[in-house]
Design an enzyme around this catalytic site. Structure first.
Site, mmCIF file in Angstrom:
data_model
loop_
_atom_site.group_PDB
_atom_site.id
_atom_site.type_symbol
_atom_site.label_atom_id
_atom_site.label_comp_id
_atom_site.label_asym_id
_atom_site.label_seq_id
_atom_site.Cartn_x
_atom_site.Cartn_y
_atom_site.Cartn_z
ATOM 1 N N ASP A 89 -11.452 -19.289 -3.925
ATOM 2 C CA ASP A 89 -10.858 -20.584 -3.821
ATOM 3 C C ASP A 89 -10.824 -21.344 -2.305
ATOM 4 O OD1 ASP A 89 -7.619 -21.213 -3.839
ATOM 5 O OD2 ASP A 89 -8.476 -19.273 -3.708
ATOM 6 N N ASP A 131 -10.919 -13.388 -5.809
ATOM 7 C CA ASP A 131 -9.618 -13.396 -5.121
ATOM 8 C C ASP A 131 -8.595 -13.544 -6.031
ATOM 9 O OD1 ASP A 131 -8.140 -14.071 -2.663
ATOM 10 O OD2 ASP A 131 -8.246 -16.376 -3.621
#
Length: 612
Positions: free
Chosen positions: A508, A308
């Site tokens: 996350d 990400d």
């Protein structure tokens, strides 16, 4: 059988065997009592080992526990009770250790459900009514107040507010939502209030689909297979036939018992969990928290990393990275004007401006007539002159002249986040650029990962294309895919796996949870990561250091090297022991001591991983 019962039975066996050995060595108790203590310990221990052996045998599998059971029963038959207890202790101890390492259940689903609001405020007969979220229906008008989580997918029908969608889409900056804007469940209204017409509710909403995907991905993950079990299908039947053959030709049950005991693969069983335990301890000191051995085993095979952007490669917080003055205005003057205008605002960009001014020791000007224009910016008054901080539309509505220099600055290629004009009176005197800054050493980490055997690095993000491509080009990833929803991230991870890659996913947020669960190895950024991401991932970088990725790769490869070395060593010792047992050179008790020493050597070899 419940793990706690196994531990209690194992503890009882250890206690009885220890008392028996001491009492026999020091003549503390009558010999018959000491012998019966060892017998009782062996019988208690065989309860859980025999249960496991029977369970696997009924499935048509020759497991390691089967050979251990035969060794224990044979030892009891020939009167070698202490030898039987030693087999129980070594095998049971290995299983207990393995259980502690591998059987930590994930709480991801519970945490997802817990984070979601239990009730929602809806308009019923013109009145605001609080109802359970499960009772919200399509086309209901849902009221979301400041700081509230939007419980449905829908369209804004009244109000305006900046909405933080980072946990769902990965967008690093809050998005201004006005009438007609679409909103997603799981997003947070940071400032202001919205009325939303529900379009998707419950399991069909974005947040509901995330819960479902994480649940499905976790169910589809196969449990770790001990490397020793790969040999069991061939090893166990051969040893059983060999022991019976020894008894048939020699008619000496002690030889048969010695063969079964020395062949009992305790060292082989400990080969994986001991190495994993040492690596987990070593990794923890480096801020790398490994939740299960399966993830560590698969790390050694990883050849593709998917990550990400927001909150993973970047810090996930807006920060003013550049201030520009026009018409002769200095950067200090521009920042003083902007900080004064934003002084009373709670918008995330306002906080970034004030933080920048404070870090440079610049005092904000005093302003009055504070006016927020949702989605556009802010207007204030200073010394009877209007000060505006906002976008081009707000400036044009107030008759501000925007120079070509100012336009070129805002539209410049490579803009990664939000730019704001600063106007005084009728002219633009400056601009600020806010960006989500990259973590330290990102470029070096990417290069180090490739030196550790990674062939492909892919960045998946819900952020805009121009933002994602700028970041991806800078850090040197091989592929950038932007504007993704959680389900689309999962699809890209599946595509890589179908192409034959072993995938490590680094993320996350809640939006990363399904992809983390789908990847071969899920790694979460700990301190900034959501509870869901951390619980879904098998590994967490607790210190938020990207340098943990190449460190993890090195530890994973060294762990599997030690595991394989343990297995080879255990097999060689077993082979020599079988020859000696067959020829009658060693007794069952001696065989048990050799086989215990073998296990201890495997343990000490595994402890070398603490220094990797």
């Amino acid at each position: 059988m419940v793990d706690r019962k196994k531990i209690l039975l194992l503890a009882a066996t250890v206690t009885l065997a220890t008392v028996s050995w001491f009492s026999q060595s020091l003549s503390l108790l009558p010999n018959e009592v000491s012998t019966n203590l060892a017998l009782l310990g062996a019988v208690l221990g065989i309860i859980f080992i025999g249960h496991s052996a029977l369970t696997t045998l009924l499935r048509g599998v020759f497991g390691i526990d089967l050979l251990a059971t035969v060794a224990i029963v044979t030892s009891i038959w020939v009167g070698e009770y202490l030898a039987a207890s030693i087999v129980v202790i070594m095998l049971g101890g290995g299983e207990a250790l393995e259980g502690m390492i591998f059987n930590r259940a994930s709480n991801a689903i519970k945490k997802l459900i817990k984070a979601f609001p239990k009730t929602a405020v809806v308009i019923r007969d013109g009145v605001e009514v609080e109802v359970p979220v499960s009772q919200v229906a399509v086309d209901d008008i849902v009221v979301v107040k400041p700081g509230g989580m939007i419980p449905v997918d829908g369209v804004v029908v009244e109000g305006s507010a900046p909405v933080n969608q980072s946990s769902v889409t990965g967008e690093s900056m809050p998005v201004e939502k006005v009438v007609g804007s679409e909103v997603l469940s799981g997003s947070i209204v940071e400032l202001g209030a919205l009325r939303v017409r529900a379009k998707m509710v419950g399991e069909k909403s974005t947040y509901g689909r995330i819960v479902t995907m994480v649940h499905e991905a976790e169910e589809n993950q196969a449990p770790i297979v001990r490397l020793a079990d790969r040999f069991a299908g061939y090893y166990i039947p051969v040893i059983l036939l060999l022991g019976l053959g020894v008894y048939f030709f020699t008619q000496e049950p002690l030889r048969m018992a010695s063969v079964f005991i020395i062949s009992c693969p305790c060292a082989l069983t400990l080969a994986t969990p001991m190495a994993v335990a040492a690596s987990i301890g070593n990794s923890a000191r480096k801020g790398i928290l490994i939740r299960n051995g399966e993830s560590l085993q698969r790390v050694s095979e990883v050849d593709a990393i998917v990550m990400d952007k927001t909150g993973t490669l970047t810090l996930g917080q807006p920060e003013v990275v550049e201030v520009r003055g026009f018409k002769g205005a200095s950067e200090e003057e521009v920042l003083s004007l902007a900080a004064g205008a934003e002084r009373l605002s709670e918008h995330p960009l306002a906080r970034a401006v004030l933080k920048k001014a404070e870090s440079l020791g610049i005092k904000p000007i005093y302003c009055s007539e504070f006016q927020v224009v949702p989605g556009l910016g802010i207007c204030v008054t200073h010394d009877k002159i209007k000060i505006i901080v906002g976008n081009e539309k707000l400036l044009k509505e107030n008759g501000v002249n925007i120079s070509e220099e100012a336009k070129a600055y805002v539209e410049r290629e490579g803009v990664t986040q939000s730019a704001m004009f600063v106007a005084r009176g009728s002219e633009v005197v400056g601009a600020l650029r806010a960006s989500d800054t990259l973590r330290d050493n990102v470029v070096e980490v990417m290069a180090e990962a490739k030196r550790n055997g990674i062939k492909k690095i892919v960045m998946l993000t819900g952020d805009r294309k121009e933002v994602a491509e700028t970041v991806g080009k800078h850090i040197g990833v091989d592929e950038v895919v932007s504007n993704l929803l959680p389900s689309e991230k999962v699809n890209h991870v599946k595509r890589l796996k179908e192409d034959g890659d072993t995938v490590l996913m680094l993320g996350d947020g809640i939006n990363d949870a399904p992809a983390l669960a789908t990847a071969d190895v899920g790694v979460a950024m700990g301190l900034t990561g959501t509870d869901v991401a951390v619980e879904t991932a098998g590994i967490t970088l607790a210190a938020n250091r990207l340098e943990g990725i190449p460190e993890l790769l090195r530890i994973g490869k060294e762990t599997m090297r030690i595991v394989k070395l343990n297995i080879v060593f255990a097999l060689v010792v077993n082979a020599i022991g079988i020859i000696l047992s067959t020829s009658g050179v060693i007794t069952p008790l001696t065989a048990s001591i050799i086989h215990e020493s073998n296990a201890l050597l495997v343990m000490f070899n595994s402890l070398r991983l603490l220094r990797v």
